[in-house]
Design a protein around this motif. Structure first.
Motif, PDB file in Angstrom:
ATOM      1  N   ARG A 192       0.841  -1.213   0.000  1.00  8.89           N
ATOM      2  CA  ARG A 192       0.000   0.000   0.000  1.00  8.89           C
ATOM      3  C   ARG A 192       0.865   1.247   0.000  1.00  8.89           C
ATOM      4  O   ARG A 192       0.574   2.229  -0.708  1.00  8.89           O
ATOM      5  CB  ARG A 192      -0.940  -0.007   1.206  1.00  8.89           C
ATOM      6  CG  ARG A 192      -2.101  -0.988   1.088  1.00  8.89           C
ATOM      7  CD  ARG A 192      -3.196  -0.656   2.096  1.00  8.89           C
ATOM      8  NE  ARG A 192      -2.739  -0.812   3.479  1.00  8.89           N
ATOM      9  CZ  ARG A 192      -2.830  -1.941   4.171  1.00  8.89           C
ATOM     10  NH1 ARG A 192      -3.361  -3.032   3.612  1.00  8.89           N
ATOM     11  NH2 ARG A 192      -2.402  -2.004   5.412  1.00  8.89           N
ATOM     12  N   ASN A 193       1.955   1.217   0.782  1.00 10.33           N
ATOM     13  CA  ASN A 193       2.844   2.382   0.839  1.00 10.33           C
ATOM     14  C   ASN A 193       3.508   2.637  -0.511  1.00 10.33           C
ATOM     15  O   ASN A 193       3.656   3.793  -0.934  1.00 10.33           O
ATOM     16  CB  ASN A 193       3.917   2.173   1.913  1.00 10.33           C
ATOM     17  CG  ASN A 193       3.361   2.258   3.324  1.00 10.33           C
ATOM     18  OD1 ASN A 193       2.278   2.825   3.531  1.00 10.33           O
ATOM     19  ND2 ASN A 193       4.076   1.692   4.282  1.00 10.33           N
ATOM     20  N   SER A 203      -2.703   2.542  -8.392  1.00  8.52           N
ATOM     21  CA  SER A 203      -3.703   1.799  -7.620  1.00  8.52           C
ATOM     22  C   SER A 203      -3.850   0.349  -8.076  1.00  8.52           C
ATOM     23  O   SER A 203      -4.737  -0.354  -7.591  1.00  8.52           O
ATOM     24  CB  SER A 203      -5.067   2.495  -7.726  1.00  8.52           C
ATOM     25  OG  SER A 203      -5.475   2.579  -9.086  1.00  8.52           O
ATOM     26  N   TYR A 218       2.363   1.767  -3.524  1.00  6.47           N
ATOM     27  CA  TYR A 218       1.349   2.271  -4.452  1.00  6.47           C
ATOM     28  C   TYR A 218       1.081   3.747  -4.200  1.00  6.47           C
ATOM     29  O   TYR A 218       0.910   4.532  -5.133  1.00  6.47           O
ATOM     30  CB  TYR A 218       0.050   1.465  -4.316  1.00  6.47           C
ATOM     31  CG  TYR A 218       0.053   0.137  -5.048  1.00  6.47           C
ATOM     32  CD1 TYR A 218       1.231  -0.609  -5.195  1.00  6.47           C
ATOM     33  CD2 TYR A 218      -1.115  -0.394  -5.579  1.00  6.47           C
ATOM     34  CE1 TYR A 218       1.240  -1.823  -5.858  1.00  6.47           C
ATOM     35  CE2 TYR A 218      -1.122  -1.615  -6.244  1.00  6.47           C
ATOM     36  CZ  TYR A 218       0.061  -2.327  -6.376  1.00  6.47           C
ATOM     37  OH  TYR A 218       0.059  -3.531  -7.038  1.00  6.47           O
ATOM     38  N   ARG A 219       1.049   4.140  -2.924  1.00  3.56           N
ATOM     39  CA  ARG A 219       0.805   5.547  -2.586  1.00  3.56           C
ATOM     40  C   ARG A 219       1.972   6.415  -3.042  1.00  3.56           C
ATOM     41  O   ARG A 219       1.778   7.478  -3.639  1.00  3.56           O
ATOM     42  CB  ARG A 219       0.607   5.707  -1.070  1.00  3.56           C
ATOM     43  CG  ARG A 219       0.200   7.135  -0.661  1.00  3.56           C
ATOM     44  CD  ARG A 219      -0.016   7.289   0.825  1.00  3.56           C
ATOM     45  NE  ARG A 219       1.233   7.091   1.577  1.00  3.56           N
ATOM     46  CZ  ARG A 219       1.493   6.013   2.312  1.00  3.56           C
ATOM     47  NH1 ARG A 219       0.611   5.028   2.402  1.00  3.56           N
ATOM     48  NH2 ARG A 219       2.643   5.911   2.965  1.00  3.56           N
TER      49      ARG A 219
END
Length: 267
Positions: free
Chosen positions: A243-244, A252, A246-247
């Protein structure tokens, strides 16, 4: 298809004198040896040394196929290939692609957007280490219309593996020199070669070493559970890192991740 004993003996007879052969002659000798045993659609032979660009030793592709199977592959996607990782391990012997592939390889974005383009039903490889760091992989490929190799055919390939390995070690023993020559043309040395442009993608995007390890395993086709087992961390921690990443990258999906990776290889 039965075994062509006459063809088999004819090919092996040509090897008795042990005369040195160039890549094309050696590749064709291997192809004829395999054709005496079974049918297939393509042959391709690569040599691998660490993360360096693989050497294209022999292939039977036409010009258009060569772009996909060789030129594009050498540009960076080889780093996601299960055969490449098995060569680096190394894992000597004969292996089916599906035996080496990560648990999510056949649903990975790499498989859907790159490997599927090959139209292959199956790929089987002879893995032959020829030095401390170089492994030669001789692949037999079958298109979807041809179908996979049967259990009997695969068993036969395992039986002929010692002959193939001896052939490779005799004629392709000096590949370290050729890798060094290829590096010299680029003006790079062995130490710098451990950080090819593909690795530079992640450094340029400011990912940490842990994030880089995880995201490369994602692209290779490993699930979060598989990544956790390989890196000795929990599945939850893997998901947090994903998630980190992708951020950080402003994406996404794995589709966007692979697109970013492939597009950055040429820069």
């Amino acid at each position: 298809m039965g075994i062509d004993f006459e063809g088999l003996f004819r090919v092996t007879a040509s090897l008795v004198d042990g005369a040195s052969m160039e890549d094309e002659a050696l590749g064709n000798t291997f192809r004829r040896l395999m054709l005496s045993l079974m049918s297939f659609d393509y042959v391709v032979v690569f040599a691998y040394r660490g993360k360096e660009r693989p050497l294209d030793l022999f292939s039977t592709f036409n010009a258009k196929e060569h772009v996909l199977f060789v030129s594009l592959y050498q540009a960076g996607p080889y780093l996601l290939d299960p055969f490449y990782h098995a060569a680096c391990a190394p894992k000597p012997g004969v292996w089916r692609m599906r035996e080496l592939a990560p648990d999510r390889f056949f649903s990975s974005e790499y498989y859907r957007t790159y490997y599927v383009q090959t139209g292959l039903a199956e790929e089987v490889g002879f893995f032959v280490p020829v030095s401390g760091q170089v492994t030669v992989v001789l692949s037999l490929m079958r298109r979807e219309a041809t179908g996979s190799f049967s259990a009997a055919e695969f068993a036969l390939l395992k039986k002929v593996e010692p002959l193939v390995a001896a052939l490779v070690r005799h004629h392709w023993a000096d590949l370290d020199r050729r890798f060094d020559a290829a590096l010299a043309k680029t003006g790079r040395n062995r130490r710098k070669a451990t950080h090819p442009p593909a690795d530079g993608v992640w450094r340029h995007l400011n990912l940490t070493e842990r994030e880089t390890s995880i995201i490369e395993l994602v692209l290779q086709g490993h699930s979060s559970e598989s990544i956790g087992l390989k890196l000795g961390i929990s599945t939850g921690t893997v998901k947090v890192h994903r998630r980190n990443v992708y951020r950080k990258l402003g994406i996404s999906s794995q589709t966007q991740l692979l697109s970013l990776y492939i597009n950055s290889l040429g820069h």
